[in-house]
Design a protein around this motif. Structure first.
Motif: not given
Lengths: 244, 500
Positions: B68-73, B75-77, B83-86, B211-222
């Motif tokens: 469910y959450y993957l397809s929601l992600f 769809k929103n992305a 462009y989403v590829h599997f 999933a709810e926004t289709g966003s990707i989140v990146l954590f970095s320190n530099e």
């Protein structure tokens, strides 16, 4: 009331004095231990190595041996942890034995747990005028959650100077068949543990599990070090005997 | 190619690591620091156990409903312009990437740290196709220069000390650089700045997909991930299919758990939440954003009661820092992309070649420090045992082990045989043992006694001395009444619990 001793295979074969100390100490409180002879081993060695059929056979002997007991106590957090943590997994597809395993679980205690939680004893009245350091064995502290109990008991021992062990919570490197399969990593771990123990300048290393203590004692001996290694039951009984 | 890459067995690789004092000291130094930092950061936050339970709940709920959450992600992305590829396999992920490279006629790529991209060995394939790849995370940059792979999930160059880093960067600079962190980082920064500006494509990983926004989140320190994801015209994100969390609210929990567990930071220095490519009125950002979602063995764990939880992992590396085995051997000895306890579980699960990778599960004393350290409470110590059992079922361990365990089964299934075995051991040790123990290096004691003197079987076992001891005990007097009433009380409590 039947309080039974689960001696553990290691203490049975190599360290019988630990069982004796437990029995003599508890006897002073009027607990006449019972020793069901049909017990063997909790099955941890084959379980952890992946041979669950062998582990099941072993576990069944334990469940049968203690079927009539009201309380079961053992000088090992690891073996009690095996019963508490892994028997339900081992018998998850066998409702009959799962039920029996659960009965064993609810009445089985590690030695210091039994003293502190069941008997409500913090002070056994021991005197032990030595520098002592304590190694918390991984399975006892992490699987079974025995963390404060030994400190509670040790803090009431007169004359006992408890020195904190650096990196105490790090594994001693035994891990059962791990120490045979990957002896060099295990060796590196026990060497480091012994280095930390030596740094404390303690005269005595105390613990709740003879497997870990065996591993450490054997390394100490290899290095020619004379630090005495004791199970908590031995230390407490010796301290009580001294007072009598 | 390093020695580690050409050694094929776990034992060989462990030997190389144990003989390398630089490596061992560097790994010890850093993992100790991280453990200390983590402890301080979790205490400072307070209620760490409740935070862990919350983290576990979020991951468990998401993975249980991943379809469910993957397809929601997705769809929103897509709605946000991605462009989403599997990619079902590593090879498919590589093919998709190369196709994008070709369409963009890309000649150069900048990357920020990504374990998934390591998993599919993307650098190797890009370079084979004549495309320049530059790692821009400082640690990754260092190991790229050294021609190595990461030896830690979040600190790829953990096995190198300052002097070794200075040597590598001096070679790149064409002049000697001092082993001074500020100077070395300064050199890397200026060198990488050019690369950011020239690159055609930026490749990043993904810490979380919302999933709810289709966003990707990146954590970095530099800050390099931000450059990689904004400067090049095309941005490719590679993510494992399990990186999803339901909502931004859940991200709040993960943003507490991950940096505190990983490095003991209260927050990551940069957290980017990227929702689609550059919009018309945006000042910066890529024109195209591709998300490649990788399976590569992950979906096989879904629905498996023993292993599904491995998908809960948020790749913080806390289990590596806590592991006493990792502490002594570092990451390369594990031989796979993922190392430490999570690697010892994940690699045998993801790899099809169980014969080669199954033995990784042996690289643990089962001390449980990994489980205790894990911010989402994955029972790695239990999973290691499940993998060992699977290895046995598949007949992977040596015959001698099987014989030994069969003997154990016979001996431990009846007390008479158990007693007999002890007797036999006592008899046979006459030929082996000295007064203080056994020093012979034979059979299972071969490696053991390299470091220890094995104990002897006692002259009388406990069971053999019991009758005598018991008689003695019966004669001692004791005050029975108080403990008896206490025990009865405890029994009664147990009875109540059983009924309820």
């Amino acid at each position: 009331m039947r309080v039974s001793l689960f001696i553990t295979c290691l203490c049975d074969a190599i360290y019988p004095q630990v069982g004796e100390a437990m029995a003599r100490l508890l006897n002073r409180y009027g607990i006449r231990l019972d020793f069901p002879e049909s017990q063997t081993c909790c099955g941890q060695p084959p379980f952890n190595t992946g041979y669950w059929d062998a582990a099941k056979e072993s576990a069944k002997t334990m469940i049968r041996a203690f079927a009539e007991s009201d309380f079961v106590i053992a000088p090992s957090g690891s073996c009690v942890g095996m019963i508490h943590h892994h028997y339900p997994t081992l018998f998850k597809d066998d409702p009959e034995w799962l039920k029996k395993a659960r009965h064993l679980i609810e009445k089985t205690y590690e030695f210091s747990q039994f003293l502190v939680h069941v008997l409500d004893i913090q002070d056994v009245g021991a005197t032990f005028p030595h520098k002592v350091t304590y190694h918390p064995s991984c399975h006892g502290s992490r699987l079974l959650g025995v963390k404060e109990e030994p400190y509670t008991l040790l803090s009431h021992v007169r004359g006992c100077e408890l020195i904190p062990l650096p990196f105490a919570e790090d594994c001693c490197g035994f891990g059962g068949t791990f120490s045979v399969k990957l002896p060099d990593v295990s060796g590196a771990m026990v060497c480091e543990k012994v280095r930390h123990i030596t740094e404390t300048k303690a005269e005595v290393l105390v613990g709740l599990d003879m497997a870990c203590l065996m591993n450490i004692a054997c390394r100490l001996q290899h290095e020619g070090k004379t630090i005495r290694v004791m199970h908590l039951a031995e230390l407490l009984y010796e301290g009580v005997k001294q007072n009598a | 190619m390093s020695e580690f890459q050409t050694s094929h067995t776990l034992k060989d690789r462990i030997q190389i690591a144990l003989n390398d004092d630089f490596l061992r000291n560097a790994v010890k130094f850093t993992t100790e620091r991280l453990r200390k930092n983590k402890q301080a950061a979790t205490e400072e936050l307070g209620n760490w156990e409740e935070w862990r339970a919350r983290g576990q709940e979020i991951r468990s709920h998401t993975i249980a409903n991943l379809d469910y959450y993957l397809s929601l992600f997705v769809k929103n992305a897509r709605a946000a312009g991605c462009y989403v590829h599997f990619a079902a396999t590593a090879q498919e992920a590589v093919d998709i990437t190369l196709k994008i490279m070709e369409a963009k006629q890309a000649k150069s790529v900048v990357k920020s740290k990504s374990m998934v991209s390591e998993e599919v060995h993307i650098n190797h394939f890009l370079q084979k196709n004549g495309i320049e790849v530059v790692e821009t995370d400082l640690g990754e940059y260092i190991i790229q220069l050294a021609g190595e792979t990461p030896s830690h999930i979040i600190i790829p160059a953990i096995h190198k000390n300052k002097e070794q880093v200075a040597e590598l960067l001096s070679r790149e600079a064409g002049k000697p650089l001092p082993a001074d962190t500020a100077v070395l980082a300064g050199f890397a920064r200026s060198k990488l700045r050019e690369k950011f500006l020239q690159a055609d494509i930026g490749i990043t990983g993904c810490n979380f997909g919302i999933a709810e926004t289709g966003s990707i989140v990146l954590f970095s320190n530099e800050g390099n991930a931000r450059m990689v994801s904004t400067l090049p015209k095309t941005h490719i994100t590679m993510m494992g299919m399990e990186r999803i969390i339901p909502s931004l609210e859940d991200l709040e929990v993960m943003a507490q758990l991950l940096p505190r567990a990983a490095t003991g930071q209260k927050l990551t220095v940069y957290m980017s939440v990227i929702s689609g490519p550059k919009r018309l009125d945006d000042l910066d950002g890529p024109e195209e954003l591709h998300i490649i979602i990788l399976d590569n063995g992950r979906s096989n764990q879904l629905g498996d009661p023993e292993f599904q939880e491995v998908l809960h992992c948020i790749r913080c590396g806390a289990c590596l820092n806590a592991c006493p085995v990792y502490r002594h051997i570092g990451g390369h000895a594990y031989g796979g992309v993922y190392s430490g306890p999570i690697g010892a579980v994940l690699t045998p699960l993801l790899q099809e070649d169980k014969k080669t990778w199954g033995e990784l599960a042996n690289a643990s004393s089962l001390c449980g420090a990994c489980y205790e350290a894990c911010p989402v409470k994955i029972p790695l110590h239990d999973m290691l045992v499940y993998i060992r059992r699977r290895n046995v079922e598949e007949g992977l361990p040596p015959k001698s082990e099987k014989w030994g365990m069969n003997a154990f089964k016979k001996i431990a299934s009846h007390h008479k045989r158990f007693r007999l075995a002890m007797k036999a051991a006592r008899w046979s040790q006459k030929f082996l043992a000295g007064t203080d123990g056994i020093t012979a290096r034979i059979g299972p004691l071969k490696g053991w006694n390299m470091y220890r003197i094995a104990p002897k079987i006692a002259n009388r076992s406990f069971r053999d001395s019991w009758d005598h001891l018991n008689q003695e005990l019966q004669q001692e007097k004791a005050d029975i009444s108080s403990v008896q009433s206490r025990l009865k009380e405890m029994l009664a409590k147990r009875g109540e619990k059983d009924e309820s």
